[in-house]
Design a protein around this motif. Structure first.
Motif, PDB file in Angstrom:
ATOM      1  N   THR A  57      70.027  89.573 -34.996  1.00  0.00           N
ATOM      2  CA  THR A  57      68.624  89.217 -34.870  1.00  0.00           C
ATOM      3  C   THR A  57      67.926  90.165 -33.913  1.00  0.00           C
ATOM      4  OG1 THR A  57      69.256  86.911 -35.169  1.00  0.00           O
ATOM      5  CG2 THR A  57      67.051  87.319 -34.351  1.00  0.00           C
ATOM      6  N   GLY A  58      68.636  90.593 -32.842  1.00  0.00           N
ATOM      7  CA  GLY A  58      68.083  91.549 -31.895  1.00  0.00           C
ATOM      8  C   GLY A  58      67.292  90.876 -30.801  1.00  0.00           C
ATOM      9  N   PRO A  59      67.370  91.384 -29.566  1.00  0.00           N
ATOM     10  CA  PRO A  59      66.617  90.801 -28.471  1.00  0.00           C
ATOM     11  C   PRO A  59      65.127  90.916 -28.704  1.00  0.00           C
ATOM     12  CG  PRO A  59      67.576  92.917 -27.833  1.00  0.00           C
ATOM     13  CD  PRO A  59      68.141  92.560 -29.173  1.00  0.00           C
ATOM     14  N   ASP A  60      64.413  89.876 -28.270  1.00  0.00           N
ATOM     15  CA  ASP A  60      62.947  89.828 -28.349  1.00  0.00           C
ATOM     16  C   ASP A  60      62.415  89.795 -29.776  1.00  0.00           C
ATOM     17  OD1 ASP A  60      62.554  89.903 -25.541  1.00  0.00           O
ATOM     18  OD2 ASP A  60      62.932  92.054 -25.587  1.00  0.00           O
ATOM     19  N   GLU A  61      63.286  89.711 -30.748  1.00  0.00           N
ATOM     20  CA  GLU A  61      62.810  89.639 -32.125  1.00  0.00           C
ATOM     21  C   GLU A  61      62.514  88.195 -32.469  1.00  0.00           C
ATOM     22  OE1 GLU A  61      64.598  90.210 -36.625  1.00  0.00           O
ATOM     23  OE2 GLU A  61      65.421  91.382 -34.978  1.00  0.00           O
ATOM     24  N   ILE A  62      61.340  87.939 -33.022  1.00  0.00           N
ATOM     25  CA  ILE A  62      60.985  86.585 -33.419  1.00  0.00           C
ATOM     26  C   ILE A  62      61.681  86.291 -34.741  1.00  0.00           C
ATOM     27  CG2 ILE A  62      59.105  85.036 -34.025  1.00  0.00           C
ATOM     28  CD1 ILE A  62      59.189  85.918 -31.093  1.00  0.00           C
ATOM     29  N   ALA A  63      62.574  85.315 -34.716  1.00  0.00           N
ATOM     30  CA  ALA A  63      63.386  85.033 -35.898  1.00  0.00           C
ATOM     31  C   ALA A  63      62.811  83.902 -36.726  1.00  0.00           C
ATOM     32  CB  ALA A  63      64.807  84.691 -35.472  1.00  0.00           C
ATOM     33  N   GLY A  64      61.884  83.163 -36.197  1.00  0.00           N
ATOM     34  CA  GLY A  64      61.260  82.065 -36.916  1.00  0.00           C
ATOM     35  C   GLY A  64      59.918  81.775 -36.282  1.00  0.00           C
ATOM     36  N   GLU A  65      59.256  80.731 -36.717  1.00  0.00           N
ATOM     37  CA  GLU A  65      57.931  80.402 -36.203  1.00  0.00           C
ATOM     38  C   GLU A  65      57.918  80.294 -34.680  1.00  0.00           C
ATOM     39  OE1 GLU A  65      53.916  79.558 -36.283  1.00  0.00           O
ATOM     40  OE2 GLU A  65      55.206  80.203 -37.932  1.00  0.00           O
ATOM     41  N   GLY A  66      58.915  79.609 -34.110  1.00  0.00           N
ATOM     42  CA  GLY A  66      58.920  79.444 -32.669  1.00  0.00           C
ATOM     43  C   GLY A  66      60.246  79.785 -32.018  1.00  0.00           C
ATOM     44  N   ILE A 100      71.522  77.732 -34.657  1.00  0.00           N
ATOM     45  CA  ILE A 100      70.620  78.882 -34.652  1.00  0.00           C
ATOM     46  C   ILE A 100      69.923  79.016 -36.006  1.00  0.00           C
ATOM     47  CG2 ILE A 100      70.535  81.406 -34.566  1.00  0.00           C
ATOM     48  CD1 ILE A 100      72.688  81.281 -32.392  1.00  0.00           C
ATOM     49  N   LYS A 101      70.665  78.807 -37.073  1.00  0.00           N
ATOM     50  CA  LYS A 101      70.069  78.892 -38.411  1.00  0.00           C
ATOM     51  C   LYS A 101      68.978  77.845 -38.597  1.00  0.00           C
ATOM     52  CE  LYS A 101      71.342  78.898 -43.315  1.00  0.00           C
ATOM     53  NZ  LYS A 101      72.458  78.777 -44.285  1.00  0.00           N
ATOM     54  N   LEU A 102      69.228  76.605 -38.135  1.00  0.00           N
ATOM     55  CA  LEU A 102      68.223  75.542 -38.249  1.00  0.00           C
ATOM     56  C   LEU A 102      66.988  75.841 -37.408  1.00  0.00           C
ATOM     57  CD1 LEU A 102      70.438  72.308 -38.095  1.00  0.00           C
ATOM     58  CD2 LEU A 102      69.066  73.079 -40.035  1.00  0.00           C
ATOM     59  N   ASP A 106      63.421  75.815 -39.198  1.00  0.00           N
ATOM     60  CA  ASP A 106      62.849  74.480 -39.315  1.00  0.00           C
ATOM     61  C   ASP A 106      62.133  73.944 -38.080  1.00  0.00           C
ATOM     62  OD1 ASP A 106      63.836  74.433 -41.884  1.00  0.00           O
ATOM     63  OD2 ASP A 106      65.637  73.319 -41.379  1.00  0.00           O
ATOM     64  N   LEU A 107      61.867  74.780 -37.087  1.00  0.00           N
ATOM     65  CA  LEU A 107      61.151  74.280 -35.914  1.00  0.00           C
ATOM     66  C   LEU A 107      59.728  73.871 -36.297  1.00  0.00           C
ATOM     67  CD1 LEU A 107      62.000  76.629 -32.898  1.00  0.00           C
ATOM     68  CD2 LEU A 107      62.517  74.196 -33.126  1.00  0.00           C
ATOM     69  N   PRO A 108      59.272  72.703 -35.844  1.00  0.00           N
ATOM     70  CA  PRO A 108      57.893  72.289 -36.143  1.00  0.00           C
ATOM     71  C   PRO A 108      56.901  73.068 -35.287  1.00  0.00           C
ATOM     72  CG  PRO A 108      58.963  70.668 -34.736  1.00  0.00           C
ATOM     73  CD  PRO A 108      60.014  71.680 -35.086  1.00  0.00           C
ATOM     74  N   PRO A 109      55.627  73.094 -35.672  1.00  0.00           N
ATOM     75  CA  PRO A 109      54.600  73.756 -34.859  1.00  0.00           C
ATOM     76  C   PRO A 109      54.538  73.128 -33.468  1.00  0.00           C
ATOM     77  CG  PRO A 109      53.737  73.194 -37.033  1.00  0.00           C
ATOM     78  CD  PRO A 109      55.075  72.521 -36.918  1.00  0.00           C
ATOM     79  N   GLY A 110      54.219  73.950 -32.482  1.00  0.00           N
ATOM     80  CA  GLY A 110      54.100  73.446 -31.123  1.00  0.00           C
ATOM     81  C   GLY A 110      55.416  73.344 -30.377  1.00  0.00           C
ATOM     82  N   ASP A 196      76.665  64.608 -38.029  1.00  0.00           N
ATOM     83  CA  ASP A 196      75.574  65.268 -38.739  1.00  0.00           C
ATOM     84  C   ASP A 196      74.359  65.528 -37.849  1.00  0.00           C
ATOM     85  OD1 ASP A 196      76.949  65.273 -41.218  1.00  0.00           O
ATOM     86  OD2 ASP A 196      76.369  63.184 -41.573  1.00  0.00           O
ATOM     87  N   SER A 197      74.468  65.223 -36.553  1.00  0.00           N
ATOM     88  CA  SER A 197      73.343  65.404 -35.649  1.00  0.00           C
ATOM     89  C   SER A 197      73.186  66.874 -35.268  1.00  0.00           C
ATOM     90  CB  SER A 197      73.540  64.567 -34.384  1.00  0.00           C
ATOM     91  OG  SER A 197      73.651  63.201 -34.685  1.00  0.00           O
ATOM     92  N   SER A 198      71.993  67.225 -34.789  1.00  0.00           N
ATOM     93  CA  SER A 198      71.731  68.610 -34.412  1.00  0.00           C
ATOM     94  C   SER A 198      70.741  68.664 -33.259  1.00  0.00           C
ATOM     95  CB  SER A 198      71.163  69.403 -35.596  1.00  0.00           C
ATOM     96  OG  SER A 198      69.862  68.928 -35.926  1.00  0.00           O
ATOM     97  N   LEU A 199      70.676  69.815 -32.606  1.00  0.00           N
ATOM     98  CA  LEU A 199      69.703  70.005 -31.538  1.00  0.00           C
ATOM     99  C   LEU A 199      68.286  69.909 -32.096  1.00  0.00           C
ATOM    100  CD1 LEU A 199      68.930  70.708 -28.649  1.00  0.00           C
ATOM    101  CD2 LEU A 199      69.220  73.124 -29.234  1.00  0.00           C
ATOM    102  N   LEU A 200      68.089  70.416 -33.303  1.00  0.00           N
ATOM    103  CA  LEU A 200      66.770  70.318 -33.932  1.00  0.00           C
ATOM    104  C   LEU A 200      66.338  68.852 -34.032  1.00  0.00           C
ATOM    105  CD1 LEU A 200      64.391  71.690 -35.416  1.00  0.00           C
ATOM    106  CD2 LEU A 200      65.681  71.376 -37.534  1.00  0.00           C
ATOM    107  N   GLN A 201      67.264  67.980 -34.384  1.00  0.00           N
ATOM    108  CA  GLN A 201      66.966  66.536 -34.468  1.00  0.00           C
ATOM    109  C   GLN A 201      66.546  65.991 -33.103  1.00  0.00           C
ATOM    110  OE1 GLN A 201      70.259  64.275 -35.968  1.00  0.00           O
ATOM    111  NE2 GLN A 201      69.206  62.299 -35.806  1.00  0.00           N
ATOM    112  N   VAL A 202      67.232  66.427 -32.059  1.00  0.00           N
ATOM    113  CA  VAL A 202      66.879  65.995 -30.695  1.00  0.00           C
ATOM    114  C   VAL A 202      65.470  66.453 -30.358  1.00  0.00           C
ATOM    115  CG1 VAL A 202      67.413  66.252 -28.245  1.00  0.00           C
ATOM    116  CG2 VAL A 202      69.264  65.990 -29.900  1.00  0.00           C
ATOM    117  N   ILE A 203      65.150  67.711 -30.656  1.00  0.00           N
ATOM    118  CA  ILE A 203      63.827  68.261 -30.335  1.00  0.00           C
ATOM    119  C   ILE A 203      62.730  67.512 -31.081  1.00  0.00           C
ATOM    120  CG2 ILE A 203      62.364  70.298 -30.608  1.00  0.00           C
ATOM    121  CD1 ILE A 203      64.885  71.990 -30.134  1.00  0.00           C
ATOM    122  N   VAL A 204      62.942  67.288 -32.369  1.00  0.00           N
ATOM    123  CA  VAL A 204      61.925  66.600 -33.188  1.00  0.00           C
ATOM    124  C   VAL A 204      61.742  65.163 -32.715  1.00  0.00           C
ATOM    125  CG1 VAL A 204      61.403  65.752 -35.502  1.00  0.00           C
ATOM    126  CG2 VAL A 204      62.282  68.071 -35.204  1.00  0.00           C
TER     127      VAL A 204
END
Length: 204
Positions: A57-66, A100-102, A106-110, A196-204
């Motif tokens: 992915t490389g440092p400082d590279e934006i890999a997704g919306e957030g 990392i893939k999720l 799939d990060l929501p806005p904000g 089946d839990s994930s960090l993304l689930q915790v954040i959301v």
């Protein structure tokens, strides 16, 4: 996680830093230029192939919306000095890649998340308060570690409180985050951490 932070030049790793296998962690000692005292760091051990995949992915590279991936974890990260010894390295690194893939897709806005190449167990999360709520225009900052028992156990999470009052019943001034998925509050079913839990689930 602001623009100012993103412009900071990463500090080079010590030349004598050793790369270990997946079952070890290292302590790297370096000298603090300001006062000449030794400073100790505890970088996460690498695993063959994992560091290359993260580096794609490389440092400082934006890999997704957030989501962004930086080279080095910041010195101020709550869990930077924590030693990590995954109880099941293969399962741990597989789960980190899944997270990392999720987060990339799939990060929501904000919501903004930073990962770090030299410490793939650490993440920083910033959440903007939703509009038309008492939290509007507020920024909530968290340090996260995927601990040695991850993914069987939930991540560790620390809330950075920048005020003298509790803004939310689940966020304590001392940094505790009361959420059932983190095991810091009661819950049942999908409310508690499972396979089946994930960090993304915790954040959301």
């Amino acid at each position: 996680m602001g623009d100012e932070d993103e412009k900071e030049e990463p500090k080079p790793m010590p030349e004598d830093a050793d790369v270990k296998d997946a079952t070890t962690t290292t302590i790297v000692a370096k000298t603090d230029g300001d006062n000449g005292q030794a400073v100790t760091e505890a970088p996460l051990a690498s695993v063959e192939g994992m560091e290359a995949e993260v580096a794609d992915t490389g440092p400082d590279e934006i890999a997704g919306e957030g989501f962004s991936l930086l080279e080095f974890a910041p010195a101020a990260h709550r869990f930077r000095m924590s030693m990590l010894q995954p109880s099941d390295p293969r399962s741990f690194y597989s789960a980190v890649k899944r997270e990392i893939k999720l987060l990339k897709s799939d990060l929501p806005p904000g919501v903004w998340v930073r990962g770090y190449e030299n410490r793939i167990d650490l993440l920083s999360v910033m959440i903007a308060g939703p509009t038309k709520t008492p939290y509007e225009d507020g920024l909530f900052v968290f340090d996260v570690q995927l601990g040695g028992e991850y993914p069987r156990a939930p991540p560790l999470c620390h809330y950075h409180s920048y005020c003298s009052d509790r803004l939310n019943p689940n966020l304590y001034e001392d940094g505790k985050v009361c959420v059932s998925l983190l095991g810091t509050w009661s819950g049942r079913g999908v409310e508690v951490w499972g396979k089946d839990s994930s960090l993304l689930q915790v954040i959301v």
